[in-house]
Design an enzyme around this catalytic site. Sequence first.
Site, PDB file in Angstrom:
ATOM      1  N   LYS A 109       0.871  -1.191   0.000  1.00  0.00           N
ATOM      2  CA  LYS A 109       0.000   0.000   0.000  1.00  0.00           C
ATOM      3  C   LYS A 109       0.895   1.225   0.000  1.00  0.00           C
ATOM      4  CE  LYS A 109      -4.385   1.082   0.204  1.00  0.00           C
ATOM      5  NZ  LYS A 109      -5.575   0.298  -0.223  1.00  0.00           N
ATOM      6  N   ASP A 153      -7.001   4.387  -4.549  1.00  0.00           N
ATOM      7  CA  ASP A 153      -7.672   4.268  -3.248  1.00  0.00           C
ATOM      8  C   ASP A 153      -8.268   5.661  -3.019  1.00  0.00           C
ATOM      9  OD1 ASP A 153      -7.797   2.276  -0.749  1.00  0.00           O
ATOM     10  OD2 ASP A 153      -7.475   4.256   0.079  1.00  0.00           O
TER      11      ASP A 153
END
Length: 448
Positions: free
Chosen positions: A129, A169
């Site tokens: 991430k 995201d």
Amino acid sequence: MKLTNKALAEIYEDVKKRNPNEPEFHQAVIEVLESLEPVIEKHPEFIEKGIMARIVEPERIIKFRVPWVDDNGKVQVNRGFRIQFNSAIGPYKGGLRFHPSVYEGIIKFLGFEQIFKNSLTGLPIGGGKGGSDFDPHGKSDGEVMRFCQSFMTELCKYIGADVDVPAGDIGVGGREIGFMYGQYKRITGKYEGVLTGKGLTYGGSLARTEATGFGLCYFTEALLNDHKDSFKGKTVVISGSGNVAIYANQKATEYGAKVVAMSDSNGYIYDKKGIDLAYVKQLKEVERKRIKEYLVKHPEAEYHEGCRGIWTVKCDIALPCATQNEIDKESAEILVKNGCKCVCEGANMPSTPEAIEVFQGNGVFFGPAKAANAGGVATSALEMCQNSARYSWTFEEVDSKLKDIMENIYKNISAAAKEYGMDGNLVAGANIAGFMKVANAMMAQGLV
Ligand code: NDP
Ligand code: 2IT
């Protein structure tokens, strides 16, 4: 802390010591460790071989300066992150979040959850991430482009189609992915599937835009069907009005439900006739306006300041699709009191541990994020597949694979919960099923 296993308790203490002031990461770790207690009893080798100690420690943390120039000619400096958490089952894979609240602890919690989520998809992707504390709200396209180019100028050193494949995201959608892809290609000279969520003209997959929201509804419908129920005729509340929320609304409506409320970080709208989704898409995807503007076209609807109030709207099904810890104990109690029977998480970790306890203690069907929102990253993996084959599938082909994947996730996590004596506890089922594949791969690969 409810951990009774001594070795796991020590690992958790170590995580807190090593990662001070990162409460979101601690929250994500303790939930997984608690679920794994019965697994460790059956498989002490996961402690002996250091699987548990290793899985909570990122393989690599990259942190960098992102300088850019705003429209007034002023130099701005943001911070960029990429955490390459675990590559046991495939190249690192996970989104990039651009939001002012981003710091190492947020990226760590998201990267950690991504390991298990990606494993649940059944596809060969590891966990990663990244992101930045940059806030795209109110920035011009030129500012967003200059920021993205600067961000990628550094990030490109660490990623690659077989190494680490970022995606979107919060705050990172098609526009940002396009700018970053262009810069990656310019610097490296490589036309490769290094990012997913790309535009359809340059290697993107059909149905990736819809995937997380659609996948959430495929999962929820599978859960409801298993209990002889369905979306049909239900009243649904969806928080957020971004990528996940919009396509969750679309699919829930297609299934015959009525979505009556949506939100953004400022407040929520309630439209008892059912939300006009085409207008929300226009406001959010095209005009980048606030949800409050919904009342311009629909003055009969209500707007309330403050995003948390959305959980006071009476519903049968709640789909939190905004951000972490958006449902606390109090909101969960209100949902239960108002008759909510099912909560499935589109956002990552939107329910606090206390909220989850309220849901599970009151017989609410609860689908945790790792499983329920895995459709986004699963379709990203399908995009990687198409890029490697230099081929593309139709919308229907991708969508039908997505539906199969979500139904399988539901089956696998229900079975894992049952196997370990926690029938119906999908939090435990998701953590266990996601963990087993990664743990077995780590065992096979030796001490790395
Ligand atoms: P978007 O940026 O498209 O939308 C985010 C939405 O959530 C916006 O409505 C935003 O409102 C709201 N929001 C963001 N932060 C907050 C906050 N702190 N408080 C209240 N509201 C907030 O992001 P996505 O739809 O892509 O992501 C939503 C969630 O889903 C995130 O948790 C993400 O991690 C998760 N997710 C996303 C996937 C994807 O494929 N995109 C896949 C799996 C999970 P505002 O505009 O006012 O900030
Ligand atoms: O949280 C998530 O799974 C995502 N933001 C999607 C990640 C991806 O690589 O598609």
